[in-house]
Design a protein around this motif. Sequence first.
Motif, mmCIF file in Angstrom:
data_model
loop_
_atom_site.group_PDB
_atom_site.id
_atom_site.type_symbol
_atom_site.label_atom_id
_atom_site.label_comp_id
_atom_site.label_asym_id
_atom_site.label_seq_id
_atom_site.Cartn_x
_atom_site.Cartn_y
_atom_site.Cartn_z
ATOM 1 N N ALA A 118 3.065 29.838 -20.430
ATOM 2 C CA ALA A 118 2.691 29.053 -19.260
ATOM 3 C C ALA A 118 2.504 29.893 -17.998
ATOM 4 O O ALA A 118 1.978 29.390 -17.004
ATOM 5 N N VAL A 119 2.945 31.159 -18.015
ATOM 6 C CA VAL A 119 2.869 31.982 -16.805
ATOM 7 C C VAL A 119 2.089 33.252 -17.082
ATOM 8 O O VAL A 119 1.831 33.619 -18.230
ATOM 9 N N ASP A 120 1.721 33.949 -15.993
ATOM 10 C CA ASP A 120 1.063 35.247 -16.129
ATOM 11 C C ASP A 120 2.016 36.244 -16.789
ATOM 12 O O ASP A 120 3.235 36.163 -16.600
ATOM 13 N N PRO A 121 1.480 37.189 -17.553
ATOM 14 C CA PRO A 121 2.341 38.140 -18.272
ATOM 15 C C PRO A 121 3.344 38.870 -17.386
ATOM 16 O O PRO A 121 4.471 39.130 -17.806
ATOM 17 N N HIS A 122 2.963 39.206 -16.142
ATOM 18 C CA HIS A 122 3.874 39.958 -15.284
ATOM 19 C C HIS A 122 5.017 39.098 -14.742
ATOM 20 O O HIS A 122 5.949 39.621 -14.124
ATOM 21 N N MET A 123 4.953 37.776 -14.989
ATOM 22 C CA MET A 123 6.020 36.891 -14.520
ATOM 23 C C MET A 123 6.936 36.448 -15.665
ATOM 24 O O MET A 123 7.857 35.659 -15.448
ATOM 25 N N VAL A 124 6.714 36.950 -16.881
ATOM 26 C CA VAL A 124 7.489 36.499 -18.042
ATOM 27 C C VAL A 124 8.972 36.785 -17.864
ATOM 28 O O VAL A 124 9.825 35.919 -18.119
ATOM 29 N N SER A 125 9.309 38.001 -17.428
ATOM 30 C CA SER A 125 10.731 38.334 -17.269
ATOM 31 C C SER A 125 11.384 37.462 -16.211
ATOM 32 O O SER A 125 12.561 37.093 -16.333
ATOM 33 N N THR A 126 10.641 37.102 -15.189
ATOM 34 C CA THR A 126 11.185 36.259 -14.128
ATOM 35 C C THR A 126 11.511 34.862 -14.652
ATOM 36 O O THR A 126 12.591 34.327 -14.395
ATOM 37 N N VAL A 127 10.584 34.264 -15.406
ATOM 38 C CA VAL A 127 10.831 32.908 -15.888
ATOM 39 C C VAL A 127 11.920 32.894 -16.962
ATOM 40 O O VAL A 127 12.653 31.908 -17.090
ATOM 41 N N GLN A 128 12.060 34.002 -17.728
ATOM 42 C CA GLN A 128 13.158 34.063 -18.692
ATOM 43 C C GLN A 128 14.501 34.085 -17.965
ATOM 44 O O GLN A 128 15.474 33.449 -18.409
ATOM 45 N N THR A 129 14.546 34.797 -16.850
ATOM 46 C CA THR A 129 15.765 34.815 -16.035
ATOM 47 C C THR A 129 16.043 33.439 -15.462
ATOM 48 O O THR A 129 17.192 32.970 -15.460
ATOM 49 N N LEU A 130 15.006 32.771 -15.000
ATOM 50 C CA LEU A 130 15.177 31.422 -14.456
ATOM 51 C C LEU A 130 15.676 30.455 -15.526
ATOM 52 O O LEU A 130 16.503 29.583 -15.254
ATOM 53 N N LEU A 131 15.180 30.609 -16.750
ATOM 54 C CA LEU A 131 15.631 29.752 -17.842
ATOM 55 C C LEU A 131 17.112 29.976 -18.135
ATOM 56 O O LEU A 131 17.862 29.015 -18.345
ATOM 57 N N LEU A 132 17.538 31.225 -18.145
ATOM 58 C CA LEU A 132 18.951 31.536 -18.351
ATOM 59 C C LEU A 132 19.806 30.931 -17.247
ATOM 60 O O LEU A 132 20.870 30.364 -17.503
ATOM 61 N N TRP A 133 19.356 31.079 -16.014
ATOM 62 C CA TRP A 133 20.094 30.500 -14.889
ATOM 63 C C TRP A 133 20.176 28.987 -15.014
ATOM 64 O O TRP A 133 21.237 28.390 -14.815
ATOM 65 N N ALA A 134 19.039 28.357 -15.340
ATOM 66 C CA ALA A 134 18.996 26.897 -15.402
ATOM 67 C C ALA A 134 19.917 26.362 -16.494
ATOM 68 O O ALA A 134 20.727 25.462 -16.258
ATOM 69 N N PHE A 135 19.797 26.919 -17.707
ATOM 70 C CA PHE A 135 20.536 26.370 -18.843
ATOM 71 C C PHE A 135 22.002 26.797 -18.839
ATOM 72 O O PHE A 135 22.900 25.951 -18.941
ATOM 73 N N HIS A 136 22.241 28.082 -18.737
ATOM 74 C CA HIS A 136 23.603 28.594 -18.904
ATOM 75 C C HIS A 136 24.382 28.689 -17.591
ATOM 76 O O HIS A 136 25.516 28.204 -17.505
ATOM 77 N N THR A 137 23.784 29.318 -16.578
ATOM 78 C CA THR A 137 24.543 29.616 -15.363
ATOM 79 C C THR A 137 24.782 28.365 -14.521
ATOM 80 O O THR A 137 25.935 28.010 -14.244
ATOM 81 N N VAL A 138 23.707 27.691 -14.133
ATOM 82 C CA VAL A 138 23.858 26.516 -13.263
ATOM 83 C C VAL A 138 24.226 25.282 -14.079
ATOM 84 O O VAL A 138 25.250 24.641 -13.833
ATOM 85 N N GLY A 139 23.398 24.953 -15.072
ATOM 86 C CA GLY A 139 23.682 23.767 -15.882
ATOM 87 C C GLY A 139 25.013 23.865 -16.598
ATOM 88 O O GLY A 139 25.857 22.967 -16.512
ATOM 89 N N GLY A 140 25.220 24.974 -17.310
ATOM 90 C CA GLY A 140 26.465 25.144 -18.046
ATOM 91 C C GLY A 140 27.668 25.309 -17.144
ATOM 92 O O GLY A 140 28.751 24.771 -17.420
ATOM 93 N N GLY A 141 27.502 26.059 -16.049
ATOM 94 C CA GLY A 141 28.623 26.284 -15.143
ATOM 95 C C GLY A 141 29.114 25.004 -14.487
ATOM 96 O O GLY A 141 30.319 24.699 -14.491
#
Length: 234
Positions: A147-170
């Motif tokens: 869904a994103v440009d290739p140079h933004m892949v690492s950023t959205v993966q970090t956002l997914l981790l934050w959303a699911f595990h860090t913020v949601g899970g925390g």
Amino acid sequence: AEQPPAGGWEGGARTYLRRVADMLRRDPLLASVLGTNLVFGFVSVILDNINSIQAERDFRMSRTMNGLMSTVGTLSSLPCFYFSGALIRRFGHVPLLLAAQMLAVVQLLLHALVTADVAWLIVPVCVLKGAVFSLGWSSSVELLQLAVDPHMVSTVQTLLLWAFHTVGGGVGNIFWAAVYQHHGAPVTYLAGAALCAANVWLFRLLLAPRAHAFVPATGWLRFVSPVGPLLSDA
């Protein structure tokens, strides 16, 4: 190489957050996937931590049985991860993400029915946890990559981790522990199931204006998702 912005760490953090906010505003699909994973991670805490606490405190199960519950959930995730690529190609990312959350609702409802007299049933119910996590996570990761440009892949993966595990899970760890302490496990499971079901409904609603980016769902798949695979991935 990209140079760090002036103003030190604080200025860099503000710039990064501003870019993330702009990216989410420009791409409502990305924001929707991250949002549904935020709630999904918030609810998934029940299947991990509250489930374990209930087994030990309410059912007086041994640490060995508690470990068996975790092992069963982990082992059941292996075939789901292995076949996730084939399932995504056949059904699409969104249907699998929705199906994972629907399975979470089923698992929460089943846990709510388990009593001390049949406490051993908590172990086979944990088989569903592997499918819940593996299908939801693999479909989300690959969908965001596409869904994103290739140079933004690492950023959205970090956002997914934050959303699911860090913020949601925390936040979920604190919230659901309080619900369990004051109202008990059955109420916790039922509340989690209701919230997860509402999250499925909201995600389906948010997908409607973006259905043009997907192959239309057909047949029985329409009962799971309003859309099929991404057009770019069909």
